[in-house]
Design a protein around this motif. Structure first.
Motif, PDB file in Angstrom:
ATOM      1  N   CYS A  18       0.837  -1.206   0.000  1.00 18.50           N
ATOM      2  CA  CYS A  18       0.000   0.000   0.000  1.00 18.50           C
ATOM      3  C   CYS A  18       0.874   1.260   0.000  1.00 18.50           C
ATOM      4  O   CYS A  18       0.596   2.223  -0.709  1.00 18.50           O
ATOM      5  CB  CYS A  18      -0.913   0.008   1.216  1.00 18.50           C
ATOM      6  SG  CYS A  18      -2.129  -1.332   1.194  1.00 18.50           S
ATOM      7  N   HIS A  35      -3.126  -4.833  -7.395  1.00 12.42           N
ATOM      8  CA  HIS A  35      -3.284  -4.472  -5.995  1.00 12.42           C
ATOM      9  C   HIS A  35      -4.661  -3.863  -5.741  1.00 12.42           C
ATOM     10  O   HIS A  35      -5.311  -4.175  -4.743  1.00 12.42           O
ATOM     11  CB  HIS A  35      -2.185  -3.502  -5.566  1.00 12.42           C
ATOM     12  CG  HIS A  35      -2.250  -3.139  -4.113  1.00 12.42           C
ATOM     13  ND1 HIS A  35      -1.615  -3.866  -3.132  1.00 12.42           N
ATOM     14  CD2 HIS A  35      -2.915  -2.152  -3.468  1.00 12.42           C
ATOM     15  CE1 HIS A  35      -1.893  -3.327  -1.951  1.00 12.42           C
ATOM     16  NE2 HIS A  35      -2.674  -2.275  -2.131  1.00 12.42           N
ATOM     17  N   CYS A  86      -7.432  -4.703  -2.742  1.00 10.20           N
ATOM     18  CA  CYS A  86      -7.269  -3.777  -1.621  1.00 10.20           C
ATOM     19  C   CYS A  86      -8.275  -2.636  -1.722  1.00 10.20           C
ATOM     20  O   CYS A  86      -8.094  -1.702  -2.496  1.00 10.20           O
ATOM     21  CB  CYS A  86      -5.843  -3.232  -1.596  1.00 10.20           C
ATOM     22  SG  CYS A  86      -5.533  -2.188  -0.156  1.00 10.20           S
ATOM     23  N   CYS A 142      -6.976   1.004  -0.941  1.00 13.19           N
ATOM     24  CA  CYS A 142      -6.261   1.704  -2.006  1.00 13.19           C
ATOM     25  C   CYS A 142      -7.216   2.140  -3.115  1.00 13.19           C
ATOM     26  O   CYS A 142      -6.996   3.167  -3.758  1.00 13.19           O
ATOM     27  CB  CYS A 142      -5.135   0.829  -2.558  1.00 13.19           C
ATOM     28  SG  CYS A 142      -3.728   0.768  -1.418  1.00 13.19           S
TER      29      CYS A 142
HETATM   30 ZN    ZN Z   1      -3.460  -1.301  -0.649  1.00  9.90          ZN
END
Ligand code: ZN
Length: 84
Positions: free
Chosen positions: A11, A37, A41, A44
């Motif tokens: 992150c 990612h 996530c 994010c």
């Molecule tokens: Zn992340």
């Protein structure tokens, strides 16, 4: 202790390259890791949404370019984000 695979984007790393991502300045390989990612996530994804909003509001990508008012607005956005 489990260790993240070497090709997995952290992150923190994502935050550092998000402006390049939004400027389409990332190499393809990094961009793929970034997208991968984002898929796993949610934090994010929300951060990226906030960045897009900030760019829309402030018309700029980097914090250094923000005037103090815009920076306060950005920090306010992050505070609201952290509350939810
Ligand atoms: Zn992340």
């Amino acid at each position: 202790m489990a260790k993240a695979p070497a090709d997995e984007l952290a992150c923190q790393e994502l935050v550092e390259i998000v402006s390049d991502y939004l400027e389409a300045a990332l190499p393809d390989a990094d961009r793929e890791r970034f997208d991968a990612h984002l898929e796993v996530c949610e934090g994010c994804r929300r951060y990226l949404d906030q960045m897009r909003t900030t760019i829309h509001v402030a018309g700029t990508l980097t914090e250094d370019d923000l005037d103090p008012g815009a920076k306060d607005q950005l920090l306010q956005l992050f505070r609201e984000w952290n509350r939810t």
